[in-house]
Design an enzyme around this catalytic site. Structure first.
Site, PDB file in Angstrom:
ATOM      1  CG  HIS A  25      -2.090   1.210   0.940  1.00 37.21           C
ATOM      2  ND1 HIS A  25      -1.865   2.437   1.277  1.00 37.21           N
ATOM      3  CD2 HIS A  25      -3.151   0.881   0.741  1.00 37.21           C
ATOM      4  CE1 HIS A  25      -2.857   2.886   1.459  1.00 37.21           C
ATOM      5  NE2 HIS A  25      -3.921   2.214   0.823  1.00 37.21           N
TER       6      HIS A  25
ATOM      7  CD  GLU B  52      -5.406   1.507  -3.386  1.00 31.64           C
ATOM      8  OE1 GLU B  52      -6.586   1.482  -3.011  1.00 31.64           O
ATOM      9  OE2 GLU B  52      -4.541   1.457  -2.390  1.00 31.64           O
TER      10      GLU B  52
HETATM   11  C1  PEP Z   1      -6.929   3.109   0.068  1.00 28.96           C
HETATM   12  O1  PEP Z   1      -6.281   3.669   1.009  1.00 28.96           O
HETATM   13  O2  PEP Z   1      -6.471   1.866  -0.165  1.00 28.96           O
HETATM   14  C2  PEP Z   1      -8.106   3.808  -0.518  1.00 28.96           C
HETATM   15  C3  PEP Z   1      -8.282   3.625  -1.665  1.00 28.96           C
HETATM   16  O3  PEP Z   1      -8.483   4.904   0.371  1.00 28.96           O
HETATM   17  P1  PEP Z   1      -9.756   5.791  -0.206  1.00 28.96           P
HETATM   18  O4  PEP Z   1     -10.775   5.122  -0.707  1.00 28.96           O
HETATM   19  O5  PEP Z   1     -10.073   6.592   1.188  1.00 28.96           O
HETATM   20  O6  PEP Z   1      -9.308   6.516  -1.378  1.00 28.96           O
END
Ligand code: PEP
Length: 239
Positions: free
Chosen positions: A87, A159
Protein backbone atom coordinates in the site's frame (compact mmCIF):
# COMPACT_ATOMS: atom_id res chain seq x y z
CA UNK A 1 -17.90 -11.62 -9.74
CA UNK A 2 -16.29 -8.30 -8.81
CA UNK A 3 -14.50 -7.76 -5.49
CA UNK A 4 -15.43 -5.08 -3.02
CA UNK A 5 -12.49 -4.84 -0.61
CA UNK A 6 -12.81 -2.60 2.44
CA UNK A 7 -9.66 -1.19 4.04
CA UNK A 8 -10.34 0.25 7.51
CA UNK A 9 -6.74 1.44 8.08
CA UNK A 10 -6.32 2.65 11.73
CA UNK A 11 -9.95 3.70 12.14
CA UNK A 12 -12.66 2.82 14.69
CA UNK A 13 -12.68 2.68 18.47
CA UNK A 14 -13.56 -0.63 20.14
CA UNK A 15 -17.17 0.49 20.57
CA UNK A 16 -17.43 1.60 16.93
CA UNK A 17 -15.82 -1.61 15.70
CA UNK A 18 -18.27 -3.79 17.68
CA UNK A 19 -21.21 -1.90 16.18
CA UNK A 20 -19.70 -1.99 12.69
CA UNK A 21 -19.03 -5.75 12.86
CA UNK A 22 -22.57 -6.42 14.09
CA UNK A 23 -24.07 -4.39 11.22
CA UNK A 24 -21.59 -5.80 8.73
CA UNK A 25 -22.72 -9.34 9.50
CA UNK A 26 -26.15 -8.36 8.12
CA UNK A 27 -24.79 -6.97 4.85
CA UNK A 28 -25.81 -9.01 1.79
CA UNK A 29 -22.96 -9.01 -0.75
CA UNK A 30 -25.38 -9.48 -3.66
CA UNK A 31 -23.25 -9.82 -6.82
CA UNK A 32 -19.87 -9.07 -5.27
CA UNK A 33 -17.14 -10.85 -3.37
CA UNK A 34 -16.91 -8.84 -0.16
CA UNK A 35 -13.64 -8.67 1.82
CA UNK A 36 -13.01 -6.59 4.95
CA UNK A 37 -9.57 -5.57 6.25
CA UNK A 38 -10.13 -4.37 9.83
CA UNK A 39 -7.46 -3.24 12.26
CA UNK A 40 -5.64 -6.29 13.70
CA UNK A 41 -7.27 -5.38 17.02
CA UNK A 42 -10.74 -6.17 15.71
CA UNK A 43 -10.14 -9.14 13.41
CA UNK A 44 -11.77 -11.44 15.92
CA UNK A 45 -15.05 -9.49 15.72
CA UNK A 46 -15.57 -10.41 12.07
CA UNK A 47 -16.97 -13.93 11.94
CA UNK A 48 -19.81 -13.51 9.41
CA UNK A 49 -20.47 -15.97 6.61
CA UNK A 50 -21.24 -13.46 3.82
CA UNK A 51 -17.74 -12.10 3.46
CA UNK A 52 -14.04 -12.92 3.67
CA UNK A 53 -11.53 -11.49 6.08
CA UNK A 54 -8.23 -9.83 5.24
CA UNK A 55 -5.29 -8.30 7.09
CA UNK A 56 -3.86 -4.87 6.32
CA UNK A 57 -0.32 -6.14 6.76
CA UNK A 58 1.75 -9.28 7.38
CA UNK A 59 5.19 -10.05 8.79
CA UNK A 60 8.13 -10.76 6.49
CA UNK A 61 8.80 -14.07 8.27
CA UNK A 62 6.91 -16.82 10.03
CA UNK A 63 6.13 -17.18 13.75
CA UNK A 64 8.80 -16.53 16.34
CA UNK A 65 11.04 -13.61 17.12
CA UNK A 66 9.82 -10.43 15.41
CA UNK A 67 8.38 -8.12 18.04
CA UNK A 68 5.25 -6.25 17.08
CA UNK A 69 4.57 -8.19 13.87
CA UNK A 70 1.86 -10.71 12.98
CA UNK A 71 2.79 -13.84 10.99
CA UNK A 72 0.86 -15.07 7.95
CA UNK A 73 0.27 -18.41 9.69
CA UNK A 74 -1.33 -16.59 12.65
CA UNK A 75 -3.52 -14.55 10.30
CA UNK A 76 -4.57 -17.64 8.40
CA UNK A 77 -5.36 -19.31 11.71
CA UNK A 78 -7.63 -16.35 12.59
CA UNK A 79 -9.55 -16.79 9.34
CA UNK A 80 -7.80 -14.25 7.11
CA UNK A 81 -7.77 -15.23 3.44
CA UNK A 82 -6.29 -12.00 2.01
CA UNK A 83 -3.62 -9.47 2.95
CA UNK A 84 -2.73 -6.06 1.55
CA UNK A 85 0.92 -5.67 0.46
CA UNK A 86 2.64 -2.58 -0.94
CA UNK A 87 0.00 0.00 0.00
CA UNK A 88 1.29 3.48 -0.81
CA UNK A 89 0.99 4.52 2.84
CA UNK A 90 3.44 1.75 3.76
CA UNK A 91 5.71 2.59 0.82
CA UNK A 92 5.76 6.33 1.52
CA UNK A 93 5.30 6.72 5.29
CA UNK A 94 6.99 3.57 6.58
CA UNK A 95 9.48 3.22 3.74
CA UNK A 96 8.81 -0.42 2.90
CA UNK A 97 10.64 -1.70 -0.15
CA UNK A 98 10.46 -4.40 -2.79
CA UNK A 99 12.42 -6.95 -0.73
CA UNK A 100 9.82 -6.67 2.04
CA UNK A 101 6.98 -7.03 -0.47
CA UNK A 102 8.60 -10.13 -1.97
CA UNK A 103 9.05 -11.70 1.48
CA UNK A 104 5.50 -10.83 2.52
CA UNK A 105 4.01 -12.24 -0.68
CA UNK A 106 6.00 -15.47 -0.26
CA UNK A 107 4.81 -15.77 3.35
CA UNK A 108 1.19 -15.26 2.29
CA UNK A 109 1.33 -17.73 -0.57
CA UNK A 110 2.90 -20.41 1.60
CA UNK A 111 0.10 -19.89 4.10
CA UNK A 112 -2.64 -20.15 1.45
CA UNK A 113 -3.52 -16.47 1.61
CA UNK A 114 -4.09 -14.12 -1.35
CA UNK A 115 -1.84 -11.04 -1.55
CA UNK A 116 -3.57 -7.83 -2.70
CA UNK A 117 -0.57 -6.02 -4.15
CA UNK A 118 -1.01 -2.23 -4.47
CA UNK A 119 0.71 -0.17 -7.14
CA UNK A 120 0.14 3.34 -8.46
CA UNK A 121 1.78 6.52 -9.66
CA UNK A 122 2.29 9.83 -7.85
CA UNK A 123 0.75 13.00 -9.27
CA UNK A 124 4.22 14.12 -10.33
CA UNK A 125 4.80 10.91 -12.31
CA UNK A 126 1.38 11.24 -13.95
CA UNK A 127 2.01 14.87 -14.91
CA UNK A 128 5.35 13.93 -16.44
CA UNK A 129 3.64 11.20 -18.46
CA UNK A 130 5.46 8.45 -16.54
CA UNK A 131 2.47 6.51 -15.22
CA UNK A 132 3.16 3.30 -17.14
CA UNK A 133 6.89 3.36 -16.34
CA UNK A 134 6.03 3.50 -12.63
CA UNK A 135 3.51 0.68 -12.91
CA UNK A 136 5.97 -1.48 -14.84
CA UNK A 137 8.77 -0.79 -12.35
CA UNK A 138 6.57 -1.62 -9.35
CA UNK A 139 5.41 -4.88 -10.89
CA UNK A 140 8.65 -6.14 -12.41
CA UNK A 141 10.81 -5.38 -9.36
CA UNK A 142 8.62 -7.64 -7.25
CA UNK A 143 7.19 -10.22 -9.67
CA UNK A 144 10.67 -10.79 -11.15
CA UNK A 145 11.64 -12.47 -7.85
CA UNK A 146 8.52 -14.60 -7.45
CA UNK A 147 7.78 -17.96 -8.99
CA UNK A 148 5.03 -18.30 -11.56
CA UNK A 149 2.71 -20.25 -9.27
CA UNK A 150 2.85 -17.41 -6.73
CA UNK A 151 2.08 -14.75 -9.33
CA UNK A 152 -1.07 -16.64 -10.36
CA UNK A 153 -2.44 -16.13 -6.85
CA UNK A 154 -1.91 -12.37 -6.59
CA UNK A 155 -4.57 -9.70 -7.06
CA UNK A 156 -3.27 -6.26 -8.07
CA UNK A 157 -4.91 -3.07 -6.79
CA UNK A 158 -4.23 -0.12 -9.09
CA UNK A 159 -4.31 2.87 -6.76
CA UNK A 160 -3.03 6.19 -8.13
CA UNK A 161 -1.48 7.80 -5.05
CA UNK A 162 -2.99 11.19 -5.87
CA UNK A 163 -6.48 9.64 -5.80
CA UNK A 164 -6.21 8.02 -2.36
CA UNK A 165 -8.26 9.87 0.24
CA UNK A 166 -8.40 13.03 -1.92
CA UNK A 167 -11.83 12.82 -3.55
CA UNK A 168 -10.09 12.84 -6.95
CA UNK A 169 -10.41 9.98 -9.41
CA UNK A 170 -8.95 9.39 -12.88
CA UNK A 171 -11.34 9.26 -15.82
CA UNK A 172 -12.82 5.88 -16.66
CA UNK A 173 -10.68 5.76 -19.80
CA UNK A 174 -7.52 6.40 -17.79
CA UNK A 175 -8.41 3.65 -15.29
CA UNK A 176 -9.27 1.23 -18.10
CA UNK A 177 -6.04 1.98 -19.97
CA UNK A 178 -3.96 1.44 -16.82
CA UNK A 179 -5.69 -1.85 -16.01
CA UNK A 180 -5.38 -3.12 -19.58
CA UNK A 181 -1.68 -2.16 -19.48
CA UNK A 182 -1.13 -4.00 -16.16
CA UNK A 183 -2.95 -7.14 -17.33
CA UNK A 184 -1.02 -7.14 -20.63
CA UNK A 185 2.33 -6.69 -18.89
CA UNK A 186 1.69 -9.56 -16.47
CA UNK A 187 0.44 -11.81 -19.27
CA UNK A 188 3.40 -11.05 -21.54
CA UNK A 189 6.06 -11.38 -18.85
CA UNK A 190 4.69 -14.09 -16.58
CA UNK A 191 2.11 -15.85 -18.76
CA UNK A 192 -0.63 -15.27 -16.18
CA UNK A 193 -4.06 -13.67 -16.29
CA UNK A 194 -4.26 -11.47 -13.22
CA UNK A 195 -7.20 -9.71 -11.59
CA UNK A 196 -6.89 -5.93 -11.16
CA UNK A 197 -8.91 -3.78 -8.77
CA UNK A 198 -9.17 0.00 -8.77
CA UNK A 199 -8.69 2.01 -5.54
CA UNK A 200 -8.71 5.75 -4.83
CA UNK A 201 -11.68 7.77 -3.55
CA UNK A 202 -14.31 5.22 -4.58
CA UNK A 203 -17.59 5.90 -2.82
CA UNK A 204 -21.33 5.28 -3.11
CA UNK A 205 -21.75 8.31 -5.39
CA UNK A 206 -19.11 7.53 -8.04
CA UNK A 207 -19.05 3.72 -8.05
CA UNK A 208 -21.85 3.36 -10.61
CA UNK A 209 -19.79 5.37 -13.11
CA UNK A 210 -16.55 3.50 -12.37
CA UNK A 211 -18.40 0.18 -12.55
CA UNK A 212 -18.83 0.54 -16.33
CA UNK A 213 -15.07 0.10 -16.91
CA UNK A 214 -14.79 -3.11 -18.94
CA UNK A 215 -11.41 -4.33 -17.62
CA UNK A 216 -12.20 -3.83 -13.93
CA UNK A 217 -12.31 -6.76 -11.46
CA UNK A 218 -13.36 -4.78 -8.40
CA UNK A 219 -12.50 -2.12 -5.85
CA UNK A 220 -10.30 -1.40 -2.85
CA UNK A 221 -12.09 1.23 -0.76
CA UNK A 222 -10.74 3.17 2.23
CA UNK A 223 -12.77 6.12 3.58
CA UNK A 224 -16.20 5.07 2.31
CA UNK A 225 -15.78 1.58 3.79
CA UNK A 226 -16.25 2.90 7.33
CA UNK A 227 -19.93 3.68 6.82
CA UNK A 228 -22.21 0.61 6.51
CA UNK A 229 -24.86 2.58 4.63
CA UNK A 230 -22.27 3.55 2.02
CA UNK A 231 -21.10 -0.08 1.84
CA UNK A 232 -24.67 -1.23 1.18
CA UNK A 233 -25.13 1.49 -1.44
CA UNK A 234 -21.89 0.53 -3.17
CA UNK A 235 -22.90 -3.14 -3.25
CA UNK A 236 -26.18 -2.21 -4.97
CA UNK A 237 -24.30 -0.44 -7.78
CA UNK A 238 -21.85 -3.24 -8.58
CA UNK A 239 -22.82 -5.28 -11.64
C1 PEP B 1 -6.90 3.07 0.09
O1 PEP B 1 -6.35 3.55 1.06
O2 PEP B 1 -6.53 1.99 -0.37
C2 PEP B 1 -7.99 3.84 -0.52
C3 PEP B 1 -8.38 3.49 -1.71
O3 PEP B 1 -8.51 4.88 0.23
P1 PEP B 1 -9.71 5.87 -0.20
O4 PEP B 1 -10.83 4.99 -0.71
O5 PEP B 1 -10.07 6.57 1.07
O6 PEP B 1 -9.17 6.75 -1.26
Amino acid sequence: MKYLMLNHKMNLTEEEAIKYAKDFNEVKPNKCELVVFPSYLYINLFKGKNYSLGSQNVAIKDVGALTGEVAASQLNNMGCAYSIVGHSERREIIGEDDIEFINKINELISNNMTPVFCIGETLEAREKGNTYEVLEEEIVSVFGSLDKDSIKNIIIAYEPIWAIGTGLTPTNDDIDDAIVYIKGLVKDNYDTNIKVLYGGSVNDKNISTIDTIPSLDGYLVGGASLDIEKVNNMIKEIS
